[in-house]
Design an enzyme around this catalytic site. Structure first.
Site, PDB file in Angstrom:
ATOM      1  N   ARG A  18      25.889  16.046  74.116  1.00 30.23           N
ATOM      2  CA  ARG A  18      25.472  15.127  73.045  1.00 30.23           C
ATOM      3  C   ARG A  18      26.539  15.063  71.953  1.00 30.23           C
ATOM      4  O   ARG A  18      26.625  14.078  71.217  1.00 30.23           O
ATOM      5  CB  ARG A  18      24.153  15.597  72.415  1.00 30.23           C
ATOM      6  CG  ARG A  18      22.966  15.480  73.341  1.00 30.23           C
ATOM      7  CD  ARG A  18      21.685  15.823  72.645  1.00 30.23           C
ATOM      8  NE  ARG A  18      21.584  15.096  71.377  1.00 30.23           N
ATOM      9  CZ  ARG A  18      20.645  15.351  70.469  1.00 30.23           C
ATOM     10  NH1 ARG A  18      19.772  16.323  70.685  1.00 30.23           N
ATOM     11  NH2 ARG A  18      20.587  14.656  69.355  1.00 30.23           N
ATOM     12  N   CYS A  59      17.874  18.059  67.732  1.00 25.35           N
ATOM     13  CA  CYS A  59      17.900  19.505  68.003  1.00 25.35           C
ATOM     14  C   CYS A  59      16.725  20.210  67.330  1.00 25.35           C
ATOM     15  O   CYS A  59      16.413  19.963  66.175  1.00 25.35           O
ATOM     16  CB  CYS A  59      19.213  20.099  67.496  1.00 25.35           C
ATOM     17  SG  CYS A  59      20.602  19.659  68.538  1.00 25.35           S
ATOM     18  N   ARG A 103      12.538  19.567  60.075  1.00 27.72           N
ATOM     19  CA  ARG A 103      13.340  18.348  59.832  1.00 27.72           C
ATOM     20  C   ARG A 103      12.485  17.163  59.391  1.00 27.72           C
ATOM     21  O   ARG A 103      12.447  16.115  60.022  1.00 27.72           O
ATOM     22  CB  ARG A 103      14.167  17.997  61.073  1.00 27.72           C
ATOM     23  CG  ARG A 103      14.983  19.180  61.547  1.00 27.72           C
ATOM     24  CD  ARG A 103      15.929  18.824  62.642  1.00 27.72           C
ATOM     25  NE  ARG A 103      17.150  18.201  62.104  1.00 27.72           N
ATOM     26  CZ  ARG A 103      18.185  17.852  62.893  1.00 27.72           C
ATOM     27  NH1 ARG A 103      18.099  18.022  64.189  1.00 27.72           N
ATOM     28  NH2 ARG A 103      19.270  17.300  62.380  1.00 27.72           N
ATOM     29  N   ASP A 131      26.421  23.731  60.931  1.00 28.71           N
ATOM     30  CA  ASP A 131      26.756  23.345  62.310  1.00 28.71           C
ATOM     31  C   ASP A 131      27.825  24.239  62.927  1.00 28.71           C
ATOM     32  O   ASP A 131      28.156  24.066  64.103  1.00 28.71           O
ATOM     33  CB  ASP A 131      27.237  21.888  62.351  1.00 28.71           C
ATOM     34  CG  ASP A 131      26.099  20.935  62.080  1.00 28.71           C
ATOM     35  OD1 ASP A 131      26.363  19.735  61.884  1.00 28.71           O
ATOM     36  OD2 ASP A 131      24.948  21.391  62.021  1.00 28.71           O
ATOM     37  N   ARG A 190      17.956  12.647  66.328  1.00 29.92           N
ATOM     38  CA  ARG A 190      17.692  12.688  64.887  1.00 29.92           C
ATOM     39  C   ARG A 190      18.269  11.469  64.184  1.00 29.92           C
ATOM     40  O   ARG A 190      17.658  10.906  63.295  1.00 29.92           O
ATOM     41  CB  ARG A 190      18.295  13.972  64.304  1.00 29.92           C
ATOM     42  CG  ARG A 190      18.256  14.086  62.798  1.00 29.92           C
ATOM     43  CD  ARG A 190      16.883  14.338  62.264  1.00 29.92           C
ATOM     44  NE  ARG A 190      16.879  14.360  60.795  1.00 29.92           N
ATOM     45  CZ  ARG A 190      15.761  14.554  60.081  1.00 29.92           C
ATOM     46  NH1 ARG A 190      14.614  14.737  60.700  1.00 29.92           N
ATOM     47  NH2 ARG A 190      15.792  14.550  58.755  1.00 29.92           N
ATOM     48  N   LYS A 208      31.087  12.848  65.653  1.00 32.39           N
ATOM     49  CA  LYS A 208      29.735  12.377  65.990  1.00 32.39           C
ATOM     50  C   LYS A 208      28.973  12.004  64.723  1.00 32.39           C
ATOM     51  O   LYS A 208      28.385  10.911  64.643  1.00 32.39           O
ATOM     52  CB  LYS A 208      28.979  13.482  66.725  1.00 32.39           C
ATOM     53  CG  LYS A 208      27.477  13.252  66.853  1.00 32.39           C
ATOM     54  CD  LYS A 208      26.762  14.339  67.638  1.00 32.39           C
ATOM     55  CE  LYS A 208      26.311  15.466  66.814  1.00 32.39           C
ATOM     56  NZ  LYS A 208      25.051  15.271  66.058  1.00 32.39           N
ATOM     57  N   ASN A 209      29.000  12.886  63.718  1.00 32.21           N
ATOM     58  CA  ASN A 209      28.143  12.696  62.548  1.00 32.21           C
ATOM     59  C   ASN A 209      28.694  11.715  61.529  1.00 32.21           C
ATOM     60  O   ASN A 209      28.068  11.469  60.495  1.00 32.21           O
ATOM     61  CB  ASN A 209      27.837  14.055  61.907  1.00 32.21           C
ATOM     62  CG  ASN A 209      26.933  14.883  62.813  1.00 32.21           C
ATOM     63  OD1 ASN A 209      26.390  14.370  63.796  1.00 32.21           O
ATOM     64  ND2 ASN A 209      26.810  16.164  62.519  1.00 32.21           N
TER      65      ASN A 209
HETATM   66  C1  EPZ Z   1      22.751  16.118  59.510  1.00 28.22           C
HETATM   67  O1  EPZ Z   1      21.387  16.286  59.848  1.00 28.22           O
HETATM   68  C2  EPZ Z   1      23.534  16.392  60.787  1.00 28.22           C
HETATM   69  N1  EPZ Z   1      23.141  15.442  61.823  1.00 28.22           N
HETATM   70  C3  EPZ Z   1      23.249  17.823  61.275  1.00 28.22           C
HETATM   71  O2  EPZ Z   1      24.086  18.054  62.409  1.00 28.22           O
HETATM   72  C4  EPZ Z   1      23.634  18.805  60.165  1.00 28.22           C
HETATM   73  O3  EPZ Z   1      23.288  20.111  60.572  1.00 28.22           O
HETATM   74  C5  EPZ Z   1      22.887  18.444  58.871  1.00 28.22           C
HETATM   75  O4  EPZ Z   1      23.155  17.072  58.511  1.00 28.22           O
HETATM   76  C6  EPZ Z   1      23.299  19.338  57.714  1.00 28.22           C
HETATM   77  O5  EPZ Z   1      24.669  19.234  57.496  1.00 28.22           O
HETATM   78  C7  EPZ Z   1      23.700  14.216  61.833  1.00 28.22           C
HETATM   79  O6  EPZ Z   1      24.482  13.868  60.971  1.00 28.22           O
HETATM   80  C8  EPZ Z   1      23.284  13.291  62.956  1.00 28.22           C
HETATM   81  P1  EPZ Z   1      19.772  17.021  56.240  1.00 28.22           P
HETATM   82  P2  EPZ Z   1      20.232  15.801  58.805  1.00 28.22           P
HETATM   83  O7  EPZ Z   1      18.957  15.810  55.979  1.00 28.22           O
HETATM   84  O8  EPZ Z   1      20.665  14.543  58.144  1.00 28.22           O
HETATM   85  C9  EPZ Z   1      15.720  19.168  54.958  1.00 28.22           C
HETATM   86  C10 EPZ Z   1      24.611  18.641  64.630  1.00 28.22           C
HETATM   87  O9  EPZ Z   1      24.575  19.717  65.253  1.00 28.22           O
HETATM   88  N2  EPZ Z   1      15.224  17.802  54.722  1.00 28.22           N
HETATM   89  O10 EPZ Z   1      20.948  17.317  55.370  1.00 28.22           O
HETATM   90  O11 EPZ Z   1      18.949  15.828  59.503  1.00 28.22           O
HETATM   91  C11 EPZ Z   1      15.877  19.441  56.441  1.00 28.22           C
HETATM   92  O12 EPZ Z   1      14.662  19.840  57.015  1.00 28.22           O
HETATM   93  C12 EPZ Z   1      23.466  18.276  63.701  1.00 28.22           C
HETATM   94  O13 EPZ Z   1      25.542  17.798  64.700  1.00 28.22           O
HETATM   95  C13 EPZ Z   1      13.966  17.621  54.150  1.00 28.22           C
HETATM   96  O14 EPZ Z   1      13.270  18.592  53.842  1.00 28.22           O
HETATM   97  O15 EPZ Z   1      20.307  17.003  57.741  1.00 28.22           O
HETATM   98  C14 EPZ Z   1      16.917  20.531  56.475  1.00 28.22           C
HETATM   99  O16 EPZ Z   1      16.269  21.770  56.232  1.00 28.22           O
HETATM  100  C15 EPZ Z   1      22.383  19.346  63.659  1.00 28.22           C
HETATM  101  N3  EPZ Z   1      13.505  16.359  53.967  1.00 28.22           N
HETATM  102  C16 EPZ Z   1      17.814  20.192  55.290  1.00 28.22           C
HETATM  103  O17 EPZ Z   1      17.039  19.315  54.439  1.00 28.22           O
HETATM  104  C17 EPZ Z   1      14.262  15.255  54.310  1.00 28.22           C
HETATM  105  O18 EPZ Z   1      13.794  14.110  54.099  1.00 28.22           O
HETATM  106  C18 EPZ Z   1      19.111  19.502  55.693  1.00 28.22           C
HETATM  107  O19 EPZ Z   1      18.776  18.277  56.287  1.00 28.22           O
HETATM  108  C19 EPZ Z   1      15.533  15.458  54.878  1.00 28.22           C
HETATM  109  C20 EPZ Z   1      16.004  16.733  55.064  1.00 28.22           C
END
Ligand code: EPZ
Length: 419
Positions: free
Chosen positions: A398, A116, A121, A306, A92, A22-23
């Site tokens: 999803r 989610c 986020r 995850d 997301r 998915k990701n």
């Molecule tokens: C991706 O989410 C994945 N989703 C998530 O999988 C996964 O948990 C996550 O990466 C971490 O590996 C998809 O790929 C669609 P991040 P993403 O930006 O991109 C903070 C699943 O179950 N942050 O690495 O949203 C954020 O709040 C999903 O498949 C900021 O502060 O993750 C979080 O605490 C759930 N500012 C941390 O960084 C930003 O601009 C990680 O977020 C961006 C992120």
């Protein structure tokens, strides 16, 4: 409402083929917009989030054909557009259309993404990086307005290796003037897959494998055929299901290198794990698992957030005490309260959980509140005595193409109902 109904305490054993990730699929589908031609994607998972993304691609002007798990995208005629709010706020990964549409059209207006409910986020890292590339960003009325007459390549160091921000920058940089050097980029295998796809459509991308990526935006793109990587989180989820029931599982297309941190925890719990050279995982669990000590979630190659809910469900029936520390999202322990309804002894302060393994879990009616939490409740139901009903099953659909069919193949008594 979709619910999963499970009759537990059956040992799961067998062999499963894992569908596309998915990701990886979600950013690659968005990136198809960058090329004004045809892209063929094999091993594209048929899950709710992919269907939603295909709808967004068509809304932007793409012509889509699907043949089994192959998706053919003709992105010749793309036009700037404002996607419907409910489409964007439900997922997301809709934020990934920022980089793709800016790279192709130079403008986009997007609602803040949903997804989610595992934390706040924010998208500040995405927006600051795009501004550095020459994008004008205006946030007003709950929308993000972006435009850029010409994206310019530059050096960007991320304050945190955000997966989504890395993906957005890669897509914008693919069409920027000059070279972009991205530092402290996310290193998840899904990022490598997106880089592989960008190379396939003719964008020179080079990664040092330690968080530094070079992208040259000056090349013409071309038609391409690409196969999406297998889903490492689905692999880990099914391994958890086998481990929680004292069974065994072979994943012929599972990639050990994508899950090493998780495989090491299975070995810590007393499972035997065999790894293929590049592909292939075989795991066999003991009748009773040992505790796992301390588990800390971290960006790749650390233990993936995850997999946090799913391993917690497994540990709920393992011996002794385990501790899980969640360092990525600030609200990802909601599933604890549902596992407690099944007899689990788990304490949490939302940043960590103390899991005291029990001899038995008991079937109950429980409710999923996010994708991986729902998968964790299914795992707990498979290990529990009696019947478990997992409500809000749509969350699970999803990210899992056919979790019922797959688990039935290895001996589970599970079905799902719509009502
Ligand atoms: C991706 O989410 C994945 N989703 C998530 O999988 C996964 O948990 C996550 O990466 C971490 O590996 C998809 O790929 C669609 P991040 P993403 O930006 O991109 C903070 C699943 O179950 N942050 O690495 O949203 C954020 O709040 C999903 O498949 C900021 O502060 O993750 C979080 O605490 C759930 N500012 C941390 O960084 C930003 O601009 C990680 O977020 C961006 C992120």
């Amino acid at each position: 409402m979709t619910s999963f109904i499970i009759c537990g305490e059956r040992k799961l054993s067998g062999r499963l083929w894992i569908h596309g990730a998915k990701n990886a699929a979600l950013p690659i589908l968005a990136a198809a917009i960058l090329h004004p031609g045809t892209t063929v994607l094999h091993q594209c998972p048929d899950i709710l989030d992919v269907r939603s993304t295909l709808k967004m691609l068509e809304f932007a002007g793409c012509v889509i054909h699907k043949e089994a798990d192959t998706v053919i995208i003709d992105a010749a005629d793309i036009h700037p557009c404002g996607f419907p709010t409910d489409w964007v706020s439900g997922m997301r990964s809709s934020i990934l259309f920022l980089g793709a549409m800016l790279g192709r059209c130079g403008e986009i207006c997007l609602d803040y993404p949903g997804g989610c409910s595992i934390g706040s986020r924010p998208v500040d890292i995405h927006l600051k990086a795009l501004e550095k590339m020459g994008v004008t960003v205006v946030e007003s009325d709950g929308k993000i307005h972006c435009c850029s007459s010409r994206l310019k390549g530059c050096r960007i160091r991320l304050p945190y290796p955000s997966v989504g921000a890395t993906e957005n920058i890669l897509m914008a940089a693919a069409r920027a003037e000059g070279v972009t050097v991205l530092e402290n980029a996310a290193r998840e295998p899904e990022i490598d897959d997106l880089c592989g796809f960008l190379c396939a459509i003719g964008v020179p991308v080079c990664s040092d494998g330690r968080g530094r990526i070079w992208i040259d935006g000056n090349s013409r793109t071309k038609d391409a055929v690409y196969t999406i990587m297998p889903d490492r989180i689905v692999s880990g989820t099914y391994l958890c299901a086998a481990a929680a029931t004292g069974g065994s599982l072979e994943l012929p297309n599972g990639i050990p290198a994508h899950l090493e941190a998780v495989l090491e925890i299975f070995e810590r719990m007393g499972c035997s794990v065999e790894r293929g050279r590049r592909q292939g995982i075989y795991m066999k669990a003991p009748a009773r698992l040992k505790a796992a000590g301390h588990i800390h979630t971290a960006p790749f190659p650390g233990f993936p957030t995850d997999m946090q809910s799913q391993i917690m469900a497994v540990l709920a029936k393992a011996g002794d005490v385990s501790r899980i520390y969640e360092h990525i999202f600030e609200d990802r322990f909601k599933t604890v309260y549902e596992l407690r309804k099944m007899g689990a002894d788990i304490w949490t302060d939302s940043s960590m959980a103390v899991v005291r393994g029990k001899e038995k879990l008991y079937g109950a009616r429980v409710r999923a509140s996010d994708l991986r939490g729902g998968a964790a409740l299914i795992i707990a139901g498979l290990a529990a005595e009696g019947e478990t009903v997992v409500e809000n099953g749509l969350f699970v659909e999803r990210g899992y193409q056919n979790i019922c069919g797959d688990l039935k193949k290895i001996g589970a008594c599970i079905c799902h109902t719509e009502n």
